[in-house]
Design an enzyme around this catalytic site. Structure first.
Site, PDB file in Angstrom:
ATOM      1  N   PHE A 124      -0.199 -81.096  -6.915  1.00 37.64           N
ATOM      2  CA  PHE A 124       1.101 -80.521  -7.253  1.00 37.64           C
ATOM      3  C   PHE A 124       1.076 -80.138  -8.717  1.00 37.64           C
ATOM      4  CE2 PHE A 124       5.461 -80.851  -5.129  1.00 37.64           C
ATOM      5  CZ  PHE A 124       4.996 -80.535  -3.863  1.00 37.64           C
ATOM      6  N   GLN A 237      16.555 -77.876 -13.459  1.00 33.89           N
ATOM      7  CA  GLN A 237      15.257 -77.311 -13.110  1.00 33.89           C
ATOM      8  C   GLN A 237      15.366 -76.181 -12.094  1.00 33.89           C
ATOM      9  OE1 GLN A 237      12.163 -79.497 -10.529  1.00 33.89           O
ATOM     10  NE2 GLN A 237      11.181 -79.321 -12.520  1.00 33.89           N
ATOM     11  N   HIS A 239      13.208 -74.367  -9.452  1.00 30.76           N
ATOM     12  CA  HIS A 239      11.952 -74.396  -8.707  1.00 30.76           C
ATOM     13  C   HIS A 239      11.470 -72.952  -8.618  1.00 30.76           C
ATOM     14  CE1 HIS A 239       9.038 -75.054  -5.559  1.00 30.76           C
ATOM     15  NE2 HIS A 239       9.266 -76.365  -5.588  1.00 30.76           N
ATOM     16  N   LEU A 253      14.274 -73.743  -0.203  1.00 31.86           N
ATOM     17  CA  LEU A 253      13.017 -74.087  -0.869  1.00 31.86           C
ATOM     18  C   LEU A 253      11.761 -73.706  -0.099  1.00 31.86           C
ATOM     19  CD1 LEU A 253      12.318 -75.652  -3.526  1.00 31.86           C
ATOM     20  CD2 LEU A 253      11.611 -77.505  -2.023  1.00 31.86           C
ATOM     21  N   GLU A 256       6.219 -76.635  -3.066  1.00 32.13           N
ATOM     22  CA  GLU A 256       5.086 -76.473  -3.980  1.00 32.13           C
ATOM     23  C   GLU A 256       3.775 -76.808  -3.268  1.00 32.13           C
ATOM     24  OE1 GLU A 256       6.246 -78.090  -7.689  1.00 32.13           O
ATOM     25  OE2 GLU A 256       4.198 -78.275  -8.404  1.00 32.13           O
ATOM     26  N   ARG A 312       6.646 -76.455 -13.300  1.00 34.10           N
ATOM     27  CA  ARG A 312       7.625 -75.559 -12.660  1.00 34.10           C
ATOM     28  C   ARG A 312       8.310 -74.617 -13.644  1.00 34.10           C
ATOM     29  NH1 ARG A 312      10.280 -79.810  -8.299  1.00 34.10           N
ATOM     30  NH2 ARG A 312       8.505 -79.700  -6.890  1.00 34.10           N
ATOM     31  N   HIS A 378      17.178 -76.223  -8.565  1.00 32.94           N
ATOM     32  CA  HIS A 378      16.623 -77.260  -7.693  1.00 32.94           C
ATOM     33  C   HIS A 378      17.033 -78.679  -8.063  1.00 32.94           C
ATOM     34  CE1 HIS A 378      13.801 -78.815  -4.819  1.00 32.94           C
ATOM     35  NE2 HIS A 378      13.056 -79.424  -5.719  1.00 32.94           N
ATOM     36  N   ARG A 413      11.190 -82.036 -14.630  1.00 36.74           N
ATOM     37  CA  ARG A 413      10.592 -82.998 -13.701  1.00 36.74           C
ATOM     38  C   ARG A 413       9.340 -82.423 -13.046  1.00 36.74           C
ATOM     39  NH1 ARG A 413      10.856 -83.888  -8.076  1.00 36.74           N
ATOM     40  NH2 ARG A 413      12.384 -82.237  -7.719  1.00 36.74           N
TER      41      ARG A 413
HETATM   42  C1  LIG Z   1      14.617 -78.865  -0.266  1.00 40.90           C
HETATM   43  C2  LIG Z   1      14.209 -79.954  -1.217  1.00 40.90           C
HETATM   44  C3  LIG Z   1      12.891 -80.408  -1.227  1.00 40.90           C
HETATM   45  C4  LIG Z   1      12.506 -81.429  -2.117  1.00 40.90           C
HETATM   46  N1  LIG Z   1      11.199 -81.878  -2.088  1.00 40.90           N
HETATM   47  C5  LIG Z   1      10.855 -82.909  -2.894  1.00 40.90           C
HETATM   48  C6  LIG Z   1       9.528 -83.466  -2.839  1.00 40.90           C
HETATM   49  O1  LIG Z   1       8.690 -83.052  -2.047  1.00 40.90           O
HETATM   50  N2  LIG Z   1       9.221 -84.491  -3.670  1.00 40.90           N
HETATM   51  C7  LIG Z   1      10.127 -84.998  -4.556  1.00 40.90           C
HETATM   52  O2  LIG Z   1       9.792 -85.932  -5.269  1.00 40.90           O
HETATM   53  N3  LIG Z   1      11.388 -84.496  -4.623  1.00 40.90           N
HETATM   54  C8  LIG Z   1      11.772 -83.480  -3.806  1.00 40.90           C
HETATM   55  N4  LIG Z   1      13.052 -82.986  -3.875  1.00 40.90           N
HETATM   56  C9  LIG Z   1      14.028 -83.646  -4.751  1.00 40.90           C
HETATM   57  C10 LIG Z   1      14.525 -84.920  -4.090  1.00 40.90           C
HETATM   58  O3  LIG Z   1      14.579 -84.759  -2.693  1.00 40.90           O
HETATM   59  C11 LIG Z   1      15.914 -85.311  -4.579  1.00 40.90           C
HETATM   60  O4  LIG Z   1      15.942 -85.257  -5.967  1.00 40.90           O
HETATM   61  C12 LIG Z   1      16.212 -86.726  -4.137  1.00 40.90           C
HETATM   62  O5  LIG Z   1      16.120 -86.811  -2.726  1.00 40.90           O
HETATM   63  C13 LIG Z   1      17.564 -87.226  -4.592  1.00 40.90           C
HETATM   64  O6  LIG Z   1      17.763 -88.485  -3.984  1.00 40.90           O
HETATM   65  P1  LIG Z   1      19.039 -89.351  -4.295  1.00 40.90           P
HETATM   66  O7  LIG Z   1      18.895 -90.616  -3.529  1.00 40.90           O
HETATM   67  O8  LIG Z   1      19.248 -89.427  -5.764  1.00 40.90           O
HETATM   68  O9  LIG Z   1      20.224 -88.451  -3.692  1.00 40.90           O
HETATM   69  P2  LIG Z   1      20.445 -87.858  -2.191  1.00 40.90           P
HETATM   70  O10 LIG Z   1      19.280 -88.064  -1.306  1.00 40.90           O
HETATM   71  O11 LIG Z   1      20.974 -86.475  -2.271  1.00 40.90           O
HETATM   72  O12 LIG Z   1      21.655 -88.701  -1.689  1.00 40.90           O
HETATM   73  C14 LIG Z   1      22.935 -88.514  -2.265  1.00 40.90           C
HETATM   74  C15 LIG Z   1      23.890 -89.318  -1.432  1.00 40.90           C
HETATM   75  O13 LIG Z   1      25.125 -89.425  -2.130  1.00 40.90           O
HETATM   76  C16 LIG Z   1      26.175 -89.175  -1.231  1.00 40.90           C
HETATM   77  N5  LIG Z   1      27.332 -88.756  -2.021  1.00 40.90           N
HETATM   78  C17 LIG Z   1      27.406 -87.792  -2.976  1.00 40.90           C
HETATM   79  N6  LIG Z   1      28.645 -87.745  -3.485  1.00 40.90           N
HETATM   80  C18 LIG Z   1      29.346 -88.713  -2.863  1.00 40.90           C
HETATM   81  C19 LIG Z   1      30.684 -89.166  -2.946  1.00 40.90           C
HETATM   82  N7  LIG Z   1      31.582 -88.615  -3.777  1.00 40.90           N
HETATM   83  N8  LIG Z   1      31.078 -90.179  -2.130  1.00 40.90           N
HETATM   84  C20 LIG Z   1      30.226 -90.749  -1.257  1.00 40.90           C
HETATM   85  N9  LIG Z   1      28.952 -90.356  -1.128  1.00 40.90           N
HETATM   86  C21 LIG Z   1      28.524 -89.356  -1.929  1.00 40.90           C
HETATM   87  C22 LIG Z   1      25.637 -88.165  -0.258  1.00 40.90           C
HETATM   88  O14 LIG Z   1      26.392 -88.159   0.939  1.00 40.90           O
HETATM   89  C23 LIG Z   1      24.228 -88.725  -0.067  1.00 40.90           C
HETATM   90  O15 LIG Z   1      24.239 -89.750   0.884  1.00 40.90           O
HETATM   91  C24 LIG Z   1      13.453 -81.980  -3.002  1.00 40.90           C
HETATM   92  C25 LIG Z   1      14.773 -81.514  -2.991  1.00 40.90           C
HETATM   93  C26 LIG Z   1      15.149 -80.517  -2.114  1.00 40.90           C
HETATM   94  C27 LIG Z   1      16.564 -80.029  -2.136  1.00 40.90           C
END
Ligand SMILES: Cc1cc2nc3c(=O)[nH]c(=O)nc-3n(C[C@H](O)[C@H](O)[C@H](O)COP(=O)(O)OP(=O)(O)OC[C@H]3O[C@@H](n4cnc5c(N)ncnc54)[C@H](O)[C@@H]3O)c2cc1C
Length: 482
Positions: A124, A237, A239, A253, A256, A312, A378, A413
């Protein structure tokens, strides 16, 4: 006057807001350490952003290249972040990621394997060695599945389709959260000694984004209103590779992993333009010719990495420049070609989601023709300022982890470093919250006037005769950010 006693109320030692990777990992830790734990999320369990992660989770396991170790991972992360990272977080992350990935495997995650049966790792951008443990291009799905399966046995309370509105304070300390049920619109009150924000980022402030509707920055707003410091909010960021056509899917998306597995970027005259954009600081380890880049892809360890695997920010800027200078593809992007580089069967095996995504959404067969891609918003590097070891914010009892927290990634990142961030700091925030609750003296009190004010704040907009339509404000914001 609203009778607060009539609001449905739950009580926990710790309330985790958000059920993505960070929230689930935090809740598992709190529960395993004996605290009464609640986990709320505004959509269904399993629908968090983490499930969308494609390419993989970064951890210096050294399975594919034995030269890798946590120090190289730390260096890559700091350099990718322009040395503006909170260095202690980057250190904890690099040291602990391998253990967290192995733990996931013990809990049942099935990663792709090397020929020797070890967890496979792919290349990556910005990572010196192949470092991303993956499950095809559906890594997030496997991580969420594993965490949920493991969590089910921990016995914590789950509140789905329940949106948090405001963190309640007793003096300067956390006392609970007011939220509402999405289905009924009824308010719900959580009394809690500690709250962990794991609410993800705020990509929906942009129109062209890889983020889903849930990414509206709720955690940042709640933390800010509770008096917590935010930091690095200017670091978002782009992407480099989102879909650009058709318009309805613009921003979705393109992992990568396509470039990690050999894909190259071409402009309108089919020139491999990334060789023109190698920054001086990356020159010593980036291939200067196609011939060298091809040798690297064929496994020659003396060759340097292709320029498509620069960080990126570098690749996104290069694409933008090509488009602005008139060398873009018909729909305002550039071409990403893997078809001429990797056999069709291998593409379908390693990138099954990408194959289906383009086939179904754009009628493009990526095993035969190039994709059209361009930058898409992203990820938020900024967020809630936290203590690196405990993940507590500047408000006592308020913690943050995952994309809601700031510091780990500096100004940019590296791909794969988010999934490992969720696991490492999800766990550490759980440990931090447990310690805080154990040390807490008197139980914090929820003040009824605060609850009433929060309810008023949420409902005022429904009762007014005039004023700006929030949907229009959102549109204007997206326009402005773009
Ligand atoms: C398409 C895509 C592909 C990606 N691929 C990669 C990858 O291959 N490798 C990598 O390292 N990263 C990747 N990322 C980035 C990574 O997936 C995210 O940064 C990461 O999953 C964020 O995780 P989190 O637990 O912080 O939040 P999330 O997984 O988004 O969870 C947020 C949670 O908060 C809840 N929430 C939000 N606001 C509220 C509220 N007011 N009240 C109650 N609940 C709420 C939502 O319902 C959800 O359950 C990718 C991102 C995307 C969009």
């Amino acid at each position: 006057m609203l009778d607060v006693a009539e609001i449905q109320t739950f009580e926990h030692d710790v309330l985790v807001i958000g059920a993505g990777g960070a929230g689930l990992r935090a809740a598992i830790e709190c529960s395993a350490r004996g605290l009464s734990t609640g986990l709320m999320c505004k959509s269904l369990l399993g629908k968090a952003h983490t499930v969308m992660a494609e390419g993989g989770v970064a951890a210096a396991l050294g399975n594919v290249d034995g030269r890798d170790n946590w120090k190289v991972h730390f260096r890559d992360t700091m350099r990718g972040g322009k040395f503006l990272n909170q260095w202690r977080m980057a250190e904890l992350h690099a040291r602990e990621s391998p253990e967290r990935v192995r733990e996931l495997e013990e809990w049942g995650a099935v990663f792709d394997r090397t020929r020797d049966g070890l967890i496979s790792q792919r290349n990556f951008g910005g990572h010196r060695y192949p470092r991303l443990a993956h499950v095809g291009d559906r890594t997030g799905l496997e991580i969420i599945r594993t965490l949920q399966d493991h969590a089910i046995h921990k016995g914590f309370g789950v509140y789905m389709e329940c949106t948090a509105l405001q963190v309640l304070l007793d003096g300067s300390r956390v006392a609970g959260v007011l939220g509402y049920w999405r289905e009924s619109g009824r308010f719900v009150l959580f009394r809690a000694r500690a709250v962990i924000l794991a609410t993800g980022g705020g990509g929906r402030a942009w129109r062209i984004t890889s983020n889903s509707w849930e990414y509206s920055g709720d955690g940042y707003a709640m933390a800010y209103e509770a008096g917590a410091d935010l930091m690095d909010m200017e670091f978002t960021q782009f992407h480099p590779t989102g879909m650009v056509w058709p318009p309805s899917v613009r921003g979705i998306l393109v992992t990568e992993g396509v470039r990690g597995d050999g894909g190259i970027l071409l402009n309108s005259v089919r020139k491999r333009f990334m060789f023109d954009y190698i920054p001086e600081r990356f020159a010593p380890e980036t291939a200067a010719t196609e011939e060298e880049a091809n040798r690297w892809l064929a496994g020659d360890k003396s060759a340097r990495r292709p320029p498509e695997l620069l960080t990126r920010d570098v690749v996104a800027r290069a694409i933008t420049r090509e488009v602005n200078e008139g060398r873009g593809s018909p729909h305002g992007g550039v071409f990403l070609d893997i078809a001429s580089r990797v056999p069709a069967g291998m593409i379908k095996k390693k990138l099954p989601s990408m194959y289906h995504q383009f086939k179904e959404l754009a009628e493009v067969d990526i095993t035969r023709e190039p994709m059209e891609v361009g930058p898409t918003l992203h990820y938020f590097m900024g967020g809630v300022r936290v203590d690196p070891d405990s993940q507590m914010s500047t408000v006592p009892g308020l913690f943050a982890a995952g994309e809601a927290a700031a510091g780990m990634h500096g100004a940019n990142r590296l791909g794969g470093n988010s999934l490992s961030d969720l696991l490492v700091f999800g766990r550490l925030s759980g440990i931090g919250a447990v310690q805080y609750v154990k040390d807490l003296g008197a139980v914090p009190r929820v003040h009824e006037d605060q609850v009433r004010a929060a309810v008023r704040g949420a409902t005022d907009i429904l009762n007014r005769e005039s004023g700006t339509n929030p949907y229009v404000t959102h549109e204007q914001l997206q326009e402005l950010m773009g």
